[in-house]
Design an enzyme around this catalytic site. Sequence first.
Site, PDB file in Angstrom:
ATOM      1  CE1 TYR A  77      46.376  39.090  45.939  1.00 18.07           C
ATOM      2  CE2 TYR A  77      45.288  37.490  46.293  1.00 18.07           C
ATOM      3  CZ  TYR A  77      44.795  37.841  45.799  1.00 18.07           C
ATOM      4  OH  TYR A  77      44.390  38.664  44.801  1.00 18.07           O
TER       5      TYR A  77
ATOM      6  NE  ARG B 145      29.364  19.549  43.227  1.00 18.99           N
ATOM      7  CZ  ARG B 145      28.329  18.167  44.009  1.00 18.99           C
ATOM      8  NH1 ARG B 145      28.714  18.037  45.183  1.00 18.99           N
ATOM      9  NH2 ARG B 145      27.400  17.999  43.681  1.00 18.99           N
TER      10      ARG B 145
ATOM     11  CE  LYS C 185      48.590  34.706  41.283  1.00 22.13           C
ATOM     12  NZ  LYS C 185      47.910  34.637  42.096  1.00 22.13           N
TER      13      LYS C 185
ATOM     14  CG  ASP D   6      49.674  31.857  50.303  1.00 26.05           C
ATOM     15  OD1 ASP D   6      50.230  31.493  49.281  1.00 26.05           O
ATOM     16  OD2 ASP D   6      49.086  32.374  50.227  1.00 26.05           O
TER      17      ASP D   6
HETATM   18  C1  LIG Z   1      49.843  34.838  48.126  1.00 23.24           C
HETATM   19  C2  LIG Z   1      49.015  35.110  47.263  1.00 23.24           C
HETATM   20  N1  LIG Z   1      47.734  34.010  47.667  1.00 23.24           N
HETATM   21  C3  LIG Z   1      47.053  33.316  47.459  1.00 23.24           C
HETATM   22  C4  LIG Z   1      46.744  34.695  46.136  1.00 23.24           C
HETATM   23  C5  LIG Z   1      45.153  34.305  45.266  1.00 23.24           C
HETATM   24  O1  LIG Z   1      45.364  33.826  44.377  1.00 23.24           O
HETATM   25  P1  LIG Z   1      44.171  33.178  42.953  1.00 23.24           P
HETATM   26  O2  LIG Z   1      44.370  34.441  42.511  1.00 23.24           O
HETATM   27  O3  LIG Z   1      45.160  32.194  42.409  1.00 23.24           O
HETATM   28  O4  LIG Z   1      42.801  33.517  43.926  1.00 23.24           O
HETATM   29  C6  LIG Z   1      47.029  35.100  45.718  1.00 23.24           C
HETATM   30  C7  LIG Z   1      46.696  36.142  44.528  1.00 23.24           C
HETATM   31  O5  LIG Z   1      47.802  37.030  44.010  1.00 23.24           O
HETATM   32  C8  LIG Z   1      48.799  35.681  45.970  1.00 23.24           C
HETATM   33  O6  LIG Z   1      49.800  36.595  45.750  1.00 23.24           O
END
Ligand SMILES: Cc1ncc(COP(=O)(O)O)c(C=O)c1O
Length: 379
Positions: free
Chosen positions: A102, A49, A199, A174
């Site tokens: 998101y 961990r 992604k 992000d």
């Molecule tokens: C722009 C963005 N940030 C964060 C996330 C969250 O990521 P995760 O699904 O890996 O938890 C997503 C998920 O679609 C996203 O599109």
Amino acid sequence: MSDGFATRAIHAGQEADPTTGSVIVPIHATSTYAQDGVGGLRGGYEYSRTGNPTRSALEKCLAALEGGRHARAFASGMAATDAVLRAVLRPGDHLVIPDDAYGGTFRLIDKVLSGWGVEYTPAPVSDVDAIRVAIRPTTKVVWVETPTNPLLNIADIAAIAQVARDAGVKLVVDNTFASPYLQQPLELGANVVVHSTTKYLGGHSDVVGGVVVTSDDELAEQVAFLQNGAGAVPGPFDAWLTLRGIKTLAVRMERHSANAERIAAALAGHPKVAKVMYPGLPEHPGHEVAAKQMRLFGGMVSFIHADGEAAALEVCSRTRLFTLAESLGGVESLIEHPGRMTHASTAGSMLQVPSDLVRLSVGIEEADDLVDDLLTALG
Ligand SMILES: Cc1ncc(COP(=O)(O)O)c(C=O)c1O
């Protein structure tokens, strides 16, 4: 001379294994590590961990790709987002968030952090003055996505970083939609970069993960404390899959971007399409900023169906190659209806998305086949 991006993607943190010569970083499937006497750690690891060599390789590679001093990998993008926000925010603090973000990020802030006394103000990421005005004396974080999910709005990272610096506030970007190949927010003045590595970084729709990258030593220590203390870590196989995906990031992003440009051009002016959102189109309001801060315009395209929600839903179920599914950034093309799927949690809020919106994650198949599939589905 420092290595170029594609070289770092393949080599950073990934030296051949010193004991076996294994060219590929091994999957260190172990929870614990033998010690030579109490506290006598052989390779610096004591418990998985806290640290694991496969995860460390991924973290070194991601730090090198974003140009940051520190990277910490998490079990998902949301876990990475949560760690940054909990590292910085305390009850009574305030953050500025995109008015288009998101849905899961919004849900975390609106439903979880607000319960702990954190306040937020949504502001359009493309409007630097609106962000400046939204900052209060209690603001600790400006959070932006660029391009945003799902409307593909563009934030001027350098300009917002200046506003954040002037206010003594941390700017978190992000960078999931762009990937570090297309955009490097730390170089533009951001304090922290967050990714859903699920992604483009992973790139093959086979693993969920997240990362926090920063050159702020103090913040990195707090994030590392939470990574171990709260424990939302990726397992070694997840770290390995992500590392394998990253090796081809540069070539994949070139192709995603080229294919998305073709799709956006085919949709623009189509009688069933009221509006196309793609920063590569010269008429996109963020085109100039995107051209300044991105290498290419990425693989995400959204559009408004001219005939409303029912028609938008129908297109989503009529494609042959574009699979109807949530997520994005994999080699295969996906289509979805944000209002009913990825962004359902924004319903009734200031972040609610249009009901006639369709989002495409353009894959790396043959562009002609993808254009044909979409035009046939549109009818
Ligand atoms: C722009 C963005 N940030 C964060 C996330 C969250 O990521 P995760 O699904 O890996 O938890 C997503 C998920 O679609 C996203 O599109």
